[in-house]
Design an enzyme around this catalytic site. Structure first.
Site, mmCIF file in Angstrom:
data_model
loop_
_atom_site.group_PDB
_atom_site.id
_atom_site.type_symbol
_atom_site.label_atom_id
_atom_site.label_comp_id
_atom_site.label_asym_id
_atom_site.label_seq_id
_atom_site.Cartn_x
_atom_site.Cartn_y
_atom_site.Cartn_z
ATOM 1 N N CYS A 1 -0.222 4.109 2.334
ATOM 2 C CA CYS A 1 0.042 3.827 3.756
ATOM 3 C C CYS A 1 1.525 4.010 4.077
ATOM 4 O O CYS A 1 1.869 4.567 5.113
ATOM 5 C CB CYS A 1 -0.327 2.386 4.121
ATOM 6 N N ASP A 2 2.409 3.531 3.234
ATOM 7 C CA ASP A 2 3.837 3.425 3.592
ATOM 8 C C ASP A 2 4.765 4.283 2.736
ATOM 9 O O ASP A 2 5.969 4.335 2.997
ATOM 10 C CB ASP A 2 4.284 1.957 3.459
ATOM 11 N N CYS B 1 0.836 -1.208 0.000
ATOM 12 C CA CYS B 1 0.000 0.000 0.000
ATOM 13 C C CYS B 1 0.865 1.251 0.000
ATOM 14 O O CYS B 1 1.449 1.601 1.035
ATOM 15 C CB CYS B 1 -0.915 -0.023 1.225
#
Ligand code: NAP
Length: 302
Positions: free
Chosen positions: A134-135, A131
């Site tokens: 997200c990261d 993701c």
């Protein structure tokens, strides 16, 4: 006893909840993580009517509020098992809570498909991610690779190109599955390098990922990367919930546009259903259909 328990608080599940509440039914949504489903990982939504430019997290929050304001109950628990029969189901969660329902709507979506290579699990969170939104921020000015050729991989590569110094986009064919508009955007980015006809054959590193080995047109090559974003599609995850549920060979829940499964009283909506087009707008459409058909089912029970 709930009239309907909905498994999954993504666009399909919450839309089903809204429709069922507007018919005055008692509705529970079980959501394992956060409301909004996969769309919360999208930085900008450009293809949903009326809301151009809305972010995925905003979309999820507004939808959750709309559902809750109408009286949809939401519990943040992971559904583990569904037993019983139409009119009297029991949904058991990972926390061992039990919820009774007359009908169930499966809207549990999909989970990221893995490469299946040695070290993949060990390096997850240590250089491997599924993701980018997200990261991605962990890779400011670093070198990353994205693997995949669908819309998700193209989105991830574009998003990461705004953070990382360089992005390799590795795809196993020389044509993308994703849409032309996104492909054009990818090609316009100076810091995205396309690596086509290439498969990742090994994940390298000691305590964390430091590089990947690729097989390109039969030749092996090493690429040093700080991060790898795997975006090779998603796998459905309804199989474990119910025995006897009819699935396609890819394990999506077999159901046509009526959203009815082979089990009376069990309906399906969104990405976990067998279908050709998996989009936000088709997920919400499914939610409306599944709830409407479930309401007809409940009427016949009484
Ligand atoms: P997808 O469309 O199924 O694409 C998966 C990609 O990964 C394909 O390019 C596939 O290659 C590749 N792949 C699959 N298995 C692989 C493996 N073992 N090794 C290497 N590559 C592999 O999945 P997605 O991109 O996650 O999208 C899922 C659905 O959501 C799609 O229907 C997509 O259109 C939709 N979506 C839409 C948007 C949007 O409209 N903006 C955004 C995101 C997602 P091949 O092409 O060679 O099969």
């Amino acid at each position: 006893m709930y009239d309907i328990v909905i498994i999954g608080g993504g666009p399909a599940g919450l839309t089903a909840g809204i429709y069922a509440r507007r018919a005055n039914k008692r509705v529970l949504v079980l959501e394992a993580m956060v409301c909004g489903g996969q769309i919360v990982n999208t930085s900008k939504i450009e293809n949903y009517p009326v809301a151009p430019g809305i972010t995925g997290p905003e979309f999820g929050q507004i939808l959750q509020k709309q559902a809750e304001d109408l009286g949809v109950e939401i519990e943040f628990e992971r559904a583990k098992k569904i037993t019983g029969r139409g009119g009297d189901f029991t949904v058991t969660t990972a926390e061992d809570e039990e919820y009774k329902a007359k009908a169930v709507i499966l809207a549990c979506g999909t989970e990221p498909r893995k490469l299946g290579l040695p070290n993949e699990d060990r390096f997850t969170g240590r250089g491997i991610s599924y993701c980018a939104t997200c990261d991605g921020n962990f890779y400011k000015d670093k070198v990353v690779a994205v693997n995949g050729g669908g819309n998700s991989a193209l989105h991830e590569a574009i998003y990461l190109s705004g953070i990382a110094k360089k992005v390799y986009l590795i795809h196993r064919r020389n044509e993308f599955r994703g849409g032309a508009a996104l492909v054009d955007k990818v090609k316009a980015r100076d810091n995205i390098e396309l690596v086509l006809n290439a498969n990742i054959s090994a994940l390298e590193g000691d305590k964390k990922l430091t590089g990947i080995k690729i097989d390109q047109d039969g030749k092996e090559k090493d690429i040093s990367v700080d991060g790898l974003f795997v975006s090779i599609g998603r796998a459905p995850n309804a199989k474990k919930l119910l025995s006897d549920l009819a699935l396609t060979k890819d394990e999506f829940v077999a159901a046509d546009e009526t959203c009815e499964t082979n089990i009376p009283g069990v309906f399906v909506a969104g990405d976990v259903r067998s279908k050709d087009v998996r989009q936000l707008v088709t997920a919400t459409g499914d939610g409306a259909v599944a709830a409407t058909v479930a309401l007809q089912y409940l009427d016949k029970l009484n």
